[in-house]
Scaffold this active site. Structure first.
Site, PDB file in Angstrom:
ATOM      1  N   GLU A 111      21.956 -45.981 -13.484  1.00 47.06           N
ATOM      2  CA  GLU A 111      20.783 -45.991 -14.343  1.00 47.06           C
ATOM      3  C   GLU A 111      21.155 -45.772 -15.811  1.00 47.06           C
ATOM      4  O   GLU A 111      20.682 -46.450 -16.696  1.00 47.06           O
ATOM      5  CB  GLU A 111      19.834 -44.882 -13.869  1.00 47.06           C
ATOM      6  CG  GLU A 111      18.737 -44.546 -14.828  1.00 47.06           C
ATOM      7  CD  GLU A 111      17.431 -45.156 -14.390  1.00 47.06           C
ATOM      8  OE1 GLU A 111      16.957 -44.754 -13.331  1.00 47.06           O
ATOM      9  OE2 GLU A 111      16.907 -46.016 -15.110  1.00 47.06           O
ATOM     10  N   ASP A 112      21.997 -44.797 -16.057  1.00 45.40           N
ATOM     11  CA  ASP A 112      22.176 -44.306 -17.428  1.00 45.40           C
ATOM     12  C   ASP A 112      23.507 -44.641 -18.086  1.00 45.40           C
ATOM     13  O   ASP A 112      23.742 -44.253 -19.217  1.00 45.40           O
ATOM     14  CB  ASP A 112      22.009 -42.773 -17.465  1.00 45.40           C
ATOM     15  CG  ASP A 112      20.614 -42.357 -17.024  1.00 45.40           C
ATOM     16  OD1 ASP A 112      19.687 -43.132 -17.266  1.00 45.40           O
ATOM     17  OD2 ASP A 112      20.477 -41.278 -16.435  1.00 45.40           O
TER      18      ASP A 112
END
Ligand code: MN
Length: 499
Positions: A74-75
């Site tokens: 995700e990050d």
């Protein structure tokens, strides 16, 4: 936290597990380098904390590694391929599952009271869709849910760094979804922690009032507890019973708040006997019963308050002996007696079983209860998904979700001692349908704890219910007013439509 410090906590794991964790630690730390959390700490402190908790709970290398990596897709710039190449397809799938779940956002409107207005229906339908996706992702691999729960726990512990309006949404979601989930997986301690972190944010006034109320009570009770611990220790030693541990436990605030709001307590804290309790941990099951006998010889038990959750565990696997006695100074005091295994199970639920590599018959039975269909699906979750598929009307679906998922559960018994898990305020009709569809359809009356009751009766925890069936009896439409389970509701609808 350094790699060395982390690995100290993972001592008990196998060599391949340790190697896997080491490489996941280094990989994740590098991937997140330069990123910061709202608190100003390096971002890696978050996956590190999540993975550390998973390690302490006794999970294996795969779950711990997935915990370390859970935010990399995700990050960070890490790709699926990279993750698969380094850690294999299984870990990739877990991390993807956690990532997908993280994208599911429930809007504040979902948590409002009652049903939404007609003009907001499209928005509402979208929410239902997201919720469905969430259930589906969870039912595929239980490990995704476990990591998500611990991820949420750490985010709640650091919630003060979030913007206030985000805090409320986050805390509501925790109370409505993650705490019930933790409970369903038998993680009693985690559920209590999640609720108590969310409580002051969601209900600030109620929280303040409660804290004021219990202050004086708790101090008084603490003295009673200390005395009870001293006396119990001496008594058990006199009888040559080995004590593994004995301690006082304070009730979680949110569960106390909910209990006080029940009709039978009427907001009166003095009526609640288990505000504090003594917990005695002994070697084995035989010692549990032995300890109970010794305690009862010294302090008279309150009638009707002895609960044998060893012979009849709760549906989420919880087992212990509970009794309330007239303790020191004649004050009612709850005492819980259990083995170390039961204790671990009560605190960490499913995790307690992860550690026991060779599965004992008790572990097998417990797992069967939670995963009756496959090794990874959860029965109530699959049921919920099945029911949801057939329902198009969002109003009806919202009702079902409120009833089956977000409501508190009670445990009710058949005369033979089988336990059924029902929502609060369920009726004898719900119970009848929970036994068998035909028992529901031919319901003619019910006896609760030996007394005849009508169909609108609201069942309470530990009621023993006997259903009377008659061949000629038929399902009736007015039962719909009394039932609380979607299962009974659907079956009554179907039966009465035909007629
Ligand atoms: Mn996270």
């Amino acid at each position: 936290m350094t790699l060395k410090q982390f690995m100290k906590q993972a001592k008990h794991l196998s060599l391949p597990d340790k190697a896997l964790i080491k490489s996941a630690f280094i990989f994740s730390q590098k991937a997140h380098s330069g990123q910061k959390r709202f608190s100003g700490e390096p971002f890696f402190s978050h996956p590190g904390a999540v993975a550390l908790e998973l390690t302490k709970m006794g999970f294996d290398g795969k779950i711990v590694s997935a915990g370390l990596l859970h935010d990399t897709l995700e990050d960070t710039s890490v790709s699926r391929e990279e993750l698969a190449k380094n850690f294999g397809g299984e870990i990739l799938e877990i991390v993807e599952g956690v990532t997908k779940l993280g994208k599911v956002r429930l809007k504040k409107t979902w948590f409002g009271l009652g049903l939404p207005k007609k003009e907001r229906l499209p928005e509402y339908e979208r929410q239902i869709e997201t919720l469905k996706k969430m259930f589906l992702a969870m039912s595929r691999d239980i490990r995704v849910v476990i990591i998500k729960i611990i991820d949420r726990l750490h985010n709640m512990q650091t919630i003060q760094f979030l913007a206030p309006e985000k805090r409320l949404r986050f805390a509501s979601e925790t109370l409505k979804i993650y705490a019930p989930l933790a409970y369903r997986l038998g993680m009693g301690e985690i559920k209590g922690k999640l609720e108590d972190l969310a409580f002051p944010i969601v209900y600030p006034e109620e929280y303040q009032i409660l804290v004021q109320k219990i202050k004086s009570q708790q101090k008084r009770q603490q003295k009673v507890i200390n005395k009870a611990i001293r006396v119990s220790r001496r008594l058990l030693a006199l009888n040559q019973l080995e004590i593994i541990n004995i301690h006082g436990r304070v009730k979680y605030l949110y569960s106390l708040y909910k209990k006080m709001n029940l009709a039978e307590y009427d907001g009166d804290i003095a009526k609640i006997f288990d505000l504090v309790a003594v917990r005695i941990i002994v070697k084995n099951v035989a010692d549990c019963y032995c300890a109970l006998g010794i305690i009862h010889q010294r302090w008279r038990p309150l009638p009707g308050r002895v609960k044998d959750f060893i012979a009849l565990p709760k549906p989420n696997g919880y087992s212990s002996l509970h009794t309330t006695v007239f303790g020191p100074a004649g004050k009612p005091l709850e005492i819980q007696i259990r083995t170390p295994f039961m204790h671990e199970q009560a605190e960490y639920g499913i995790a307690a079983h992860w550690q026991y590599k060779e599965k004992t018959s008790r572990t097998k039975n417990w797992l069967k209860k939670i995963f009756p269909d496959s090794s990874q699906g959860i029965k109530w979750l699959t049921n919920l998904i099945r029911i949801q598929k057939n329902i198009k009307d969002p109003y009806e679906l919202a009702k079902i979700l409120e009833l089956d998922f977000f409501s508190d559960r009670i445990f009710v018994f058949t005369p033979a001692g089988d336990v059924k898990d029902l929502p609060q305020d369920a009726s004898p009709i719900d119970f009848a349908y929970a036994i068998h569809t035909e028992v529901g359809h031919h319901y003619a009356g019910a006896r609760v704890n030996g007394q005849m009751v009508n169909y609108e009766y609201r069942l309470k925890n530990n009621d023993i219910v006997e259903i009377i069936v008659k061949k000629k009896a038929r399902a009736r439409r007015d039962w719909l007013k009394a039932v609380k389970t979607s299962d009974a509701r659907q079956k009554i609808r179907r039966a009465t439509q035909k007629a």
